[in-house]
Design a protein around this motif. Structure first.
Motif, PDB file in Angstrom:
ATOM      1  N   LYS A 267       0.817  -1.218   0.000  1.00 39.68           N
ATOM      2  CA  LYS A 267       0.000   0.000   0.000  1.00 39.68           C
ATOM      3  C   LYS A 267       0.855   1.274   0.000  1.00 39.68           C
ATOM      4  O   LYS A 267       0.734   2.123  -0.872  1.00 39.68           O
ATOM      5  CB  LYS A 267      -0.923   0.008   1.217  1.00 39.68           C
ATOM      6  N   THR A 268       1.711   1.385   0.997  1.00 43.67           N
ATOM      7  CA  THR A 268       2.510   2.611   1.152  1.00 43.67           C
ATOM      8  C   THR A 268       3.549   2.728   0.046  1.00 43.67           C
ATOM      9  O   THR A 268       3.807   3.830  -0.465  1.00 43.67           O
ATOM     10  CB  THR A 268       3.198   2.609   2.535  1.00 43.67           C
ATOM     11  N   LEU A 269       4.140   1.618  -0.337  1.00 46.18           N
ATOM     12  CA  LEU A 269       5.148   1.627  -1.393  1.00 46.18           C
ATOM     13  C   LEU A 269       4.553   2.133  -2.707  1.00 46.18           C
ATOM     14  O   LEU A 269       5.152   2.965  -3.399  1.00 46.18           O
ATOM     15  CB  LEU A 269       5.715   0.215  -1.576  1.00 46.18           C
ATOM     16  N   LEU A 270       3.364   1.656  -3.058  1.00 44.25           N
ATOM     17  CA  LEU A 270       2.723   2.089  -4.301  1.00 44.25           C
ATOM     18  C   LEU A 270       2.381   3.567  -4.246  1.00 44.25           C
ATOM     19  O   LEU A 270       2.583   4.300  -5.234  1.00 44.25           O
ATOM     20  CB  LEU A 270       1.446   1.267  -4.537  1.00 44.25           C
ATOM     21  N   ALA A 271       1.868   4.027  -3.111  1.00 50.96           N
ATOM     22  CA  ALA A 271       1.502   5.433  -2.977  1.00 50.96           C
ATOM     23  C   ALA A 271       2.727   6.328  -3.111  1.00 50.96           C
ATOM     24  O   ALA A 271       2.686   7.361  -3.799  1.00 50.96           O
ATOM     25  CB  ALA A 271       0.811   5.662  -1.639  1.00 50.96           C
ATOM     26  N   LEU A 272       3.821   5.938  -2.502  1.00 50.86           N
ATOM     27  CA  LEU A 272       5.040   6.744  -2.566  1.00 50.86           C
ATOM     28  C   LEU A 272       5.642   6.735  -3.969  1.00 50.86           C
ATOM     29  O   LEU A 272       6.093   7.785  -4.475  1.00 50.86           O
ATOM     30  CB  LEU A 272       6.049   6.212  -1.546  1.00 50.86           C
ATOM     31  N   ALA A 273       5.649   5.566  -4.627  1.00 48.80           N
ATOM     32  CA  ALA A 273       6.181   5.485  -6.000  1.00 48.80           C
ATOM     33  C   ALA A 273       5.362   6.364  -6.938  1.00 48.80           C
ATOM     34  O   ALA A 273       5.919   7.065  -7.795  1.00 48.80           O
ATOM     35  CB  ALA A 273       6.156   4.031  -6.471  1.00 48.80           C
ATOM     36  N   ALA A 274       4.033   6.352  -6.793  1.00 45.08           N
ATOM     37  CA  ALA A 274       3.173   7.184  -7.644  1.00 45.08           C
ATOM     38  C   ALA A 274       3.419   8.661  -7.377  1.00 45.08           C
ATOM     39  O   ALA A 274       3.424   9.480  -8.307  1.00 45.08           O
ATOM     40  CB  ALA A 274       1.709   6.831  -7.396  1.00 45.08           C
ATOM     41  N   PRO A 316       8.889   3.042   9.224  1.00 49.94           N
ATOM     42  CA  PRO A 316       8.291   2.321   8.091  1.00 49.94           C
ATOM     43  C   PRO A 316       8.206   3.154   6.811  1.00 49.94           C
ATOM     44  O   PRO A 316       8.326   2.610   5.706  1.00 49.94           O
ATOM     45  CB  PRO A 316       6.889   1.962   8.610  1.00 49.94           C
ATOM     46  N   LEU A 317       8.021   4.459   6.947  1.00 46.38           N
ATOM     47  CA  LEU A 317       7.985   5.312   5.757  1.00 46.38           C
ATOM     48  C   LEU A 317       9.375   5.426   5.137  1.00 46.38           C
ATOM     49  O   LEU A 317       9.522   5.395   3.914  1.00 46.38           O
ATOM     50  CB  LEU A 317       7.436   6.697   6.121  1.00 46.38           C
ATOM     51  N   TYR A 318      10.398   5.552   5.982  1.00 47.24           N
ATOM     52  CA  TYR A 318      11.767   5.588   5.468  1.00 47.24           C
ATOM     53  C   TYR A 318      12.125   4.262   4.792  1.00 47.24           C
ATOM     54  O   TYR A 318      12.854   4.243   3.794  1.00 47.24           O
ATOM     55  CB  TYR A 318      12.759   5.879   6.599  1.00 47.24           C
ATOM     56  N   ASP A 319      11.624   3.156   5.332  1.00 44.27           N
ATOM     57  CA  ASP A 319      11.903   1.843   4.738  1.00 44.27           C
ATOM     58  C   ASP A 319      11.373   1.771   3.308  1.00 44.27           C
ATOM     59  O   ASP A 319      12.037   1.233   2.415  1.00 44.27           O
ATOM     60  CB  ASP A 319      11.277   0.727   5.578  1.00 44.27           C
ATOM     61  N   ASN A 320      10.165   2.313   3.094  1.00 43.64           N
ATOM     62  CA  ASN A 320       9.600   2.302   1.742  1.00 43.64           C
ATOM     63  C   ASN A 320      10.388   3.196   0.798  1.00 43.64           C
ATOM     64  O   ASN A 320      10.554   2.866  -0.381  1.00 43.64           O
ATOM     65  CB  ASN A 320       8.137   2.745   1.789  1.00 43.64           C
ATOM     66  N   LEU A 321      10.864   4.304   1.296  1.00 47.52           N
ATOM     67  CA  LEU A 321      11.728   5.166   0.473  1.00 47.52           C
ATOM     68  C   LEU A 321      12.996   4.436   0.064  1.00 47.52           C
ATOM     69  O   LEU A 321      13.454   4.540  -1.085  1.00 47.52           O
ATOM     70  CB  LEU A 321      12.107   6.427   1.254  1.00 47.52           C
ATOM     71  N   THR A 322      13.548   3.664   0.998  1.00 53.54           N
ATOM     72  CA  THR A 322      14.772   2.910   0.718  1.00 53.54           C
ATOM     73  C   THR A 322      14.528   1.860  -0.357  1.00 53.54           C
ATOM     74  O   THR A 322      15.371   1.655  -1.252  1.00 53.54           O
ATOM     75  CB  THR A 322      15.285   2.238   2.006  1.00 53.54           C
ATOM     76  N   VAL A 323      13.375   1.186  -0.300  1.00 55.79           N
ATOM     77  CA  VAL A 323      13.039   0.185  -1.325  1.00 55.79           C
ATOM     78  C   VAL A 323      13.013   0.828  -2.708  1.00 55.79           C
ATOM     79  O   VAL A 323      13.560   0.273  -3.674  1.00 55.79           O
ATOM     80  CB  VAL A 323      11.678  -0.469  -1.014  1.00 55.79           C
ATOM     81  N   ILE A 324      12.402   1.980  -2.816  1.00 54.84           N
ATOM     82  CA  ILE A 324      12.324   2.658  -4.117  1.00 54.84           C
ATOM     83  C   ILE A 324      13.706   3.115  -4.572  1.00 54.84           C
ATOM     84  O   ILE A 324      14.080   2.943  -5.737  1.00 54.84           O
ATOM     85  CB  ILE A 324      11.357   3.847  -4.040  1.00 54.84           C
ATOM     86  N   ARG A 325      14.488   3.676  -3.651  1.00 52.45           N
ATOM     87  CA  ARG A 325      15.820   4.167  -4.028  1.00 52.45           C
ATOM     88  C   ARG A 325      16.710   3.033  -4.494  1.00 52.45           C
ATOM     89  O   ARG A 325      17.548   3.210  -5.385  1.00 52.45           O
ATOM     90  CB  ARG A 325      16.440   4.903  -2.838  1.00 52.45           C
ATOM     91  N   HIS A 326      16.518   1.833  -3.938  1.00 55.74           N
ATOM     92  CA  HIS A 326      17.354   0.695  -4.317  1.00 55.74           C
ATOM     93  C   HIS A 326      16.962   0.096  -5.663  1.00 55.74           C
ATOM     94  O   HIS A 326      17.620  -0.845  -6.125  1.00 55.74           O
ATOM     95  CB  HIS A 326      17.307  -0.377  -3.230  1.00 55.74           C
ATOM     96  N   GLN A 327      15.908   0.618  -6.285  1.00 54.60           N
ATOM     97  CA  GLN A 327      15.598   0.196  -7.649  1.00 54.60           C
ATOM     98  C   GLN A 327      16.588   0.783  -8.650  1.00 54.60           C
ATOM     99  O   GLN A 327      16.641   0.388  -9.809  1.00 54.60           O
ATOM    100  CB  GLN A 327      14.176   0.640  -8.038  1.00 54.60           C
ATOM    101  N   PHE A 328      17.383   1.756  -8.184  1.00 54.85           N
ATOM    102  CA  PHE A 328      18.326   2.457  -9.054  1.00 54.85           C
ATOM    103  C   PHE A 328      19.726   2.402  -8.446  1.00 54.85           C
ATOM    104  O   PHE A 328      19.888   2.203  -7.238  1.00 54.85           O
ATOM    105  CB  PHE A 328      17.920   3.932  -9.223  1.00 54.85           C
ATOM    106  N   ASN A 329      20.753   2.600  -9.291  1.00 50.82           N
ATOM    107  CA  ASN A 329      22.118   2.725  -8.803  1.00 50.82           C
ATOM    108  C   ASN A 329      22.274   4.046  -8.054  1.00 50.82           C
ATOM    109  O   ASN A 329      21.527   5.003  -8.290  1.00 50.82           O
ATOM    110  CB  ASN A 329      23.117   2.685  -9.976  1.00 50.82           C
ATOM    111  N   ASP A 330      23.268   4.098  -7.149  1.00 41.33           N
ATOM    112  CA  ASP A 330      23.475   5.316  -6.365  1.00 41.33           C
ATOM    113  C   ASP A 330      23.765   6.520  -7.253  1.00 41.33           C
ATOM    114  O   ASP A 330      23.432   7.658  -6.891  1.00 41.33           O
ATOM    115  CB  ASP A 330      24.641   5.120  -5.387  1.00 41.33           C
ATOM    116  N   GLN A 331      24.372   6.271  -8.424  1.00 39.68           N
ATOM    117  CA  GLN A 331      24.710   7.373  -9.321  1.00 39.68           C
ATOM    118  C   GLN A 331      23.545   7.739 -10.247  1.00 39.68           C
ATOM    119  O   GLN A 331      23.607   8.741 -10.961  1.00 39.68           O
ATOM    120  CB  GLN A 331      25.943   7.021 -10.193  1.00 39.68           C
ATOM    121  N   ASP A 332      22.505   6.948 -10.218  1.00 39.78           N
ATOM    122  CA  ASP A 332      21.359   7.209 -11.094  1.00 39.78           C
ATOM    123  C   ASP A 332      20.664   8.505 -10.681  1.00 39.78           C
ATOM    124  O   ASP A 332      20.538   8.820  -9.494  1.00 39.78           O
ATOM    125  CB  ASP A 332      20.382   6.028 -11.010  1.00 39.78           C
ATOM    126  N   ALA A 333      20.182   9.253 -11.684  1.00 37.85           N
ATOM    127  CA  ALA A 333      19.532  10.540 -11.410  1.00 37.85           C
ATOM    128  C   ALA A 333      18.284  10.370 -10.558  1.00 37.85           C
ATOM    129  O   ALA A 333      17.972  11.217  -9.710  1.00 37.85           O
ATOM    130  CB  ALA A 333      19.183  11.235 -12.727  1.00 37.85           C
TER     131      ALA A 333
END
Length: 446
Positions: A267-274, A316-333
């Motif tokens: 739920k929260t992950l989808l809302a944050l990604a959108a 828990p909100l920071y955890d969801n942010l981390t999941v999204i950020r890890h979809q990309f490399n650290d150097q990714d825009a």
């Protein structure tokens, strides 16, 4: 004793009813209301502070003061208005022998219970009912032959009847399913006769053998629109419900979205990604959640300053942010953009209590754990929405941490029930956990 239509009932209110809904006294029709003096004493302890219950206490006390004016709250009571009963304050008195025999401790709950028993003795020809959201106090009252009820004015009728936002249509016309896969992905509603009385933004899974399609109902032109599984800021939906959720979350015409489901459904992950996907349309992304300390331990018991105290509840909100950020490399825009937005407070994680008083203009506002809010709190939040703001509430209505809320009386259930069918509202209940095979197994067996 049977109720006589000529004799109004007498409702004795517990403090938690008033803290749940400060306007509750307007909801008892022609019946009379009694407020034990102990309740006013307890409200005095709640009137200072910036939490929702503090505002409820102050609002109730102000409304009672305005209602009575110079009149005294005598035994006859003060009228609540045309078509309504009266309200009065009941002073303390001798302890009922039944209370003295049953309970050793002198507590506010027992005083309120004693007050109701006193009224039952004084007025034997009318039905006296204690109204409380405290389950244990209701059981105590019933044990002493006193009627006790929950405050159900804002309660949903049935959990099974709660709107899920989706339907599965079997044996849909095969040729119609094929039509959805043309360039436009639009099919008139009448082409699927199995769909009856659709609501705006309701979602459907159409099946015929091995063929299937996901679609949603667009009320404006009575068309069914195909729903695609799109990549949203690195997050790809893993099931039909997640695809429905992302469509509503990224649709500008839907200003209010609710997502219900158990832990791990995304739920929260989808809302944050959108929100990150649509960031350019909004001035700020706000993520908030109510702070509900476990074991009734106040925040003051935790070490550190206010940020250190609140951090465990926001994790828990920071955890969801981390999941999204890890979809990309650290150097990714895209990953760097998340860090930049947090530093500039374009993306802000905050306790819900800190939102009060803010102007919500062009904000993508995500409220997590909304099942821990009362209906009145949800109304207060949504009525603050300004031009261009989108509000998303997520939560699990089976997992409630507030002692006086349940699956039928919490703010999220109330909102789903009241808002369904509105053109600017969308909802879906997520059912399949996508966290891990272990989490799914634990949820099913434990």
């Amino acid at each position: 004793m049977t109720d006589s239509p000529a004799v109004p009932k007498l409702f004795v209110l517990d403090t938690n009813v008033i803290l749940h809904d400060s306007g509750c006294i307007q909801n008892f029709e022609e019946n009379d209301i009694a407020i034990p003096i102990t309740v006013l004493e307890e409200l005095d302890h709640f009137k200072r502070g910036n939490e929702a219950i503090n505002f409820q206490a102050r609002d109730f006390l102000r409304s009672i003061d305005e209602l009575t004016g110079d009149n005294l709250l005598t035994a006859q009571g003060t009228s609540l208005g045309p078509g309504l009963g009266t309200i009065r304050v009941i002073l303390g008195s001798e302890i009922d022998p039944r209370v003295k025999a049953a309970f050793a401790a002198d507590t506010p709950d027992h005083r309120i219970l004693n007050c109701a028993l006193l009224l039952q003795k004084r007025e034997p020809n009318r039905r006296v009912i204690l109204v409380t959201k405290d389950t244990n106090l209701r059981m105590k009252a019933k044990g002493l032959d006193l009627l006790a009820q929950d405050y159900t004015t804002d309660k949903v009728e049935s959990f099974d009847k709660l709107y899920t936002g989706k339907r599965v249509i079997e044996d849909a016309p095969s040729e119609v399913i094929s039509q959805f896969y043309n360039e436009r992905g639009l099919v008139p509603l009448e082409s699927v006769p199995q769909i009856t009385h659709p609501l705006p933004n309701e979602n459907f899974i159409l099946r015929n053998g091995s063929k299937s399609v996901l679609c949603t109902y667009r009320h404006a032109d009575q068309m069914l629109v195909r729903v695609e599984k799109l990549n949203t800021y690195g997050i790809v939906p893993r099931n039909a419900e997640q695809a429905f959720a992302l469509r509503m979350l990224t649709d500008d015409s839907i200003k209010l979205v609710t997502l219900a489901g158990t832990a791990g459904t995304g739920k929260t992950l989808l809302a944050l990604a959108a929100a990150l996907e649509c960031r350019q349309k909004y001035r700020q992304i706000l993520l908030a959640r109510p702070v509900v300390p476990l074991s009734n331990r106040d925040l003051g018991f935790l070490p550190g300053d206010v940020d250190a105290k609140l951090d465990p509840y926001m994790q828990p909100l920071y955890d969801n942010l981390t999941v999204i950020r890890h979809q990309f490399n650290d150097q990714d825009a895209a990953a760097q953009r998340i860090n930049e937005m947090r530093e500039s407070e374009k993306l802000l994680v905050t306790p819900l209590a800190y939102i009060r008083g803010r102007s919500l203009q062009r904000i993508f506002f995500i409220i997590d754990e909304a099942q821990n809010l009362t209906p009145h709190e949800v109304k207060t939040i949504i009525t603050r929405a300004g031009e261009g703001t989108k509000i998303v509430l997520t939560g699990d209505i089976r997992q409630i941490d507030q002692p006086y809320l349940d699956a039928l009386s919490n703010g999220l259930s109330y909102l789903i029930h009241r808002m369904m069918g509105q053109p600017i509202y969308g909802h879906v209940t997520l059912e399949k956990g996508e966290r891990s095979a272990l989490a799914d197994l634990a949820s099913e067996l434990l």
